[in-house]
Design a protein around this motif. Sequence first.
Motif, mmCIF file in Angstrom:
data_model
loop_
_atom_site.group_PDB
_atom_site.id
_atom_site.type_symbol
_atom_site.label_atom_id
_atom_site.label_comp_id
_atom_site.label_asym_id
_atom_site.label_seq_id
_atom_site.Cartn_x
_atom_site.Cartn_y
_atom_site.Cartn_z
ATOM 1 N N THR A 191 -6.035 -8.548 -0.310
ATOM 2 C CA THR A 191 -6.004 -9.999 -0.428
ATOM 3 C C THR A 191 -5.357 -10.420 -1.746
ATOM 4 O O THR A 191 -5.349 -9.669 -2.713
ATOM 5 C CB THR A 191 -7.424 -10.575 -0.350
ATOM 6 N N PHE A 364 -7.591 -14.293 6.202
ATOM 7 C CA PHE A 364 -6.979 -13.087 6.782
ATOM 8 C C PHE A 364 -5.474 -13.191 6.527
ATOM 9 O O PHE A 364 -4.725 -13.695 7.352
ATOM 10 C CB PHE A 364 -7.288 -13.030 8.274
ATOM 11 N N GLN A 368 -2.141 -8.636 5.277
ATOM 12 C CA GLN A 368 -3.207 -7.833 5.870
ATOM 13 C C GLN A 368 -2.952 -7.596 7.360
ATOM 14 O O GLN A 368 -3.246 -6.517 7.892
ATOM 15 C CB GLN A 368 -4.561 -8.508 5.676
ATOM 16 N N ASN A 374 -4.376 -2.187 11.960
ATOM 17 C CA ASN A 374 -5.134 -3.436 12.001
ATOM 18 C C ASN A 374 -4.867 -4.108 13.349
ATOM 19 O O ASN A 374 -3.914 -4.859 13.517
ATOM 20 C CB ASN A 374 -4.716 -4.355 10.843
#
Length: 423
Positions: A191, A364, A368, A374
């Motif tokens: 982040t 989010f 990411q 992911n």
Amino acid sequence: MRTALLSTAFAAIALSAPGSASAEVSKADVLANYSNIAAAKYGDSVATAKLLQAAVDALIANPSAETLQAAKAAWLVSRVPYQQTEVYRFGNAIVDDWEGKVNAWPLDEGLIDYVDASYGGPTDDNEFAVLNVIANPNFNLSGNEIDASEITPDLLADTLHEADGIEANVATGYHAIEFLLWGQDLNGHGTGAGNRPWTDYAQGADCTNGNCDRRAAYLKAATDLLVSDLEWMAAQWAEGGDARGALSANEDAGVVAILTGMGSLSYGETAGERMRLGLMLNDPEEEHSCFADNTHNDHYYDGLGVQNVYLGQYVGADGTLVSGPSLSDLVIQADPALDAEMKLKLANTMLALGRIKTAAEAGFAYDQMLERGNAAGEALVMGGVAGLVDQTKGIERVVSALGLDQLEIEGSDSLDNPDAVFQ
């Protein structure tokens, strides 16, 4: 914010619902409205860039955490109308030839300023990747000694930008300014955006990372240049402007230009080079606005720009609606079912891009989403890709329905030849 934006998108669909055209719409009518909307969008881009210019001037005059944050906020606002203009690329040569001055990416930011040691050094592809003109008032470029003791818009535009013919040497435009405000994003898939300290613009003993006066001069020159470049393009779409004249010279060719911009931005540029490629490479550096972590908005407003063009309407920065005869009206006259299908495809794309935007704003981050493994991020990004690809198929059907020449839509290896990406 999300509700308001999506409401705007759906309101636009309702306003241009089948049967809304009360009289026969001509291609000339559509071209005129398209040009009016271009003038409004570029006008808003100029206005918000001038707000950014004022914020940059305030930062330079009084460096602080607050003035740096205000400049960042102004940069983010300036991106909203500009991204909606990208649909004018590809089909309009005057825009495509100019666009690299204001929105070129990705960039080798070491050309401009200091970078982290992990960035590396000069490469075989770009010996100027870490030139750092802010720290070097004199340097050799292509065999010529360059005096950069004074950092001016002319130095950036005529000497540094795409130096030695290398596209990654981006010295001007939104993303050069973005880097100077945020600094590098060193968080990888974690982040956080770039975290340049405000003291990079402090004077005297408080200056961090050296050359604060030259850094301020570069930021000032780049921002002033952005404003003047945008003013030039706004003039091309004003009454009597060259872009407006070129579009209207041949009605069929003009409509093809509109559809080419819609298709190429949807398919090769956004779905391919800006979304699918980054996901394939799992590389946060493939973000369009990688320093500010604003890529979710870039994609959203690009999609909205395409929808704007089809529906023939744009909600300006001050809330004013600019609207008129549209491609939708032309398609209604030729094939009402196809028009309904196109509106649905465009709405589905905006929902998918809206999901990415909402997720990013909830924490989010887009980088990411690009991380290998992911699944949630991949689903979000690929939802946007699927919508953009599907609406491109609809755009190609519109070409046939209107009896126009076939489009040349930009492609992307990430969509057309995925194996080539890793060769």
